[in-house]
Design a protein around this motif. Structure first.
Motif, PDB file in Angstrom:
ATOM      1  N   LEU A   6       0.779  -1.237  -0.017  1.00  0.00           N
ATOM      2  CA  LEU A   6      -0.003  -0.030  -0.101  1.00  0.00           C
ATOM      3  C   LEU A   6       0.933   1.385  -0.061  1.00  0.00           C
ATOM      4  CD1 LEU A   6      -2.913  -1.120   2.639  1.00  0.00           C
ATOM      5  CD2 LEU A   6      -3.037  -0.769   0.120  1.00  0.00           C
ATOM      6  N   ALA A   7       2.089   1.176   0.601  1.00  0.00           N
ATOM      7  CA  ALA A   7       3.048   2.173   0.460  1.00  0.00           C
ATOM      8  C   ALA A   7       3.352   2.942  -0.803  1.00  0.00           C
ATOM      9  CB  ALA A   7       4.278   2.161   1.067  1.00  0.00           C
ATOM     10  N   ALA A   8       3.016   2.006  -1.868  1.00  0.00           N
ATOM     11  CA  ALA A   8       3.269   2.552  -3.378  1.00  0.00           C
ATOM     12  C   ALA A   8       2.197   3.259  -3.660  1.00  0.00           C
ATOM     13  CB  ALA A   8       3.398   1.382  -4.092  1.00  0.00           C
ATOM     14  N   GLN A  11       1.017   8.340  -2.153  1.00  0.00           N
ATOM     15  CA  GLN A  11       0.832   9.650  -2.891  1.00  0.00           C
ATOM     16  C   GLN A  11      -0.439   9.952  -3.405  1.00  0.00           C
ATOM     17  OE1 GLN A  11       3.148  11.988  -1.771  1.00  0.00           O
ATOM     18  NE2 GLN A  11       1.761  13.441  -2.707  1.00  0.00           N
ATOM     19  N   PRO A  12      -0.678   8.820  -4.498  1.00  0.00           N
ATOM     20  CA  PRO A  12      -2.013   9.247  -5.314  1.00  0.00           C
ATOM     21  C   PRO A  12      -3.187   9.197  -4.231  1.00  0.00           C
ATOM     22  CG  PRO A  12      -0.633   7.527  -6.215  1.00  0.00           C
ATOM     23  CD  PRO A  12       0.156   7.827  -5.164  1.00  0.00           C
ATOM     24  N   PHE A  18      -6.819  15.151  -0.966  1.00  0.00           N
ATOM     25  CA  PHE A  18      -6.776  16.664  -1.139  1.00  0.00           C
ATOM     26  C   PHE A  18      -8.018  16.849  -1.858  1.00  0.00           C
ATOM     27  CE2 PHE A  18      -5.685  19.930  -3.968  1.00  0.00           C
ATOM     28  CZ  PHE A  18      -5.451  21.140  -3.166  1.00  0.00           C
ATOM     29  N   ALA A  19      -8.201  16.383  -3.056  1.00  0.00           N
ATOM     30  CA  ALA A  19      -9.623  16.443  -3.635  1.00  0.00           C
ATOM     31  C   ALA A  19     -10.859  16.519  -2.842  1.00  0.00           C
ATOM     32  CB  ALA A  19      -9.668  15.571  -5.004  1.00  0.00           C
ATOM     33  N   LEU A  20     -11.076  15.492  -2.150  1.00  0.00           N
ATOM     34  CA  LEU A  20     -12.188  15.256  -1.265  1.00  0.00           C
ATOM     35  C   LEU A  20     -12.328  16.628  -0.340  1.00  0.00           C
ATOM     36  CD1 LEU A  20     -11.889  11.367  -0.622  1.00  0.00           C
ATOM     37  CD2 LEU A  20     -13.692  12.675  -1.495  1.00  0.00           C
TER      38      LEU A  20
END
Length: 82
Positions: A6-8, A11-12, A18-20
């Protein structure tokens, strides 16, 4: 899935958070309280997960509290207006 897998996606997923958060803020400004809660809850849950993932206790506690408040607000809305 392990936490390292899940670390990969960290960032996405944070960009999605951020969008939420941005959508939630727009809803607050427009006076759409229920929509703000629906956008704010997943925002908080993402930060709860990554707070646990990165061992950031201040993010964990704050977002757990806010998540509980969002769940309470959504349930209250449907109970009183349903």
């Amino acid at each position: 899935m392990t936490l390292l897998t899940l670390a990969a996606y960290e960032q996405p997923v944070k960009w999605a958070a951020f969008a939420l958060g941005l959508c939630s803020t727009i809803c607050i400004v427009q006076g759409w309280q229920l929509a703000a809660m629906f956008f704010g809850l997943p925002f908080c849950l993402i930060w709860v997960f990554y707070g646990w993932f990165r061992s950031e206790p201040q993010l964990k506690i704050i977002n757990i509290i806010f998540s509980g408040l969002y769940v309470y607000g959504i349930a209250r809305y449907f109970l009183l207006n349903g």
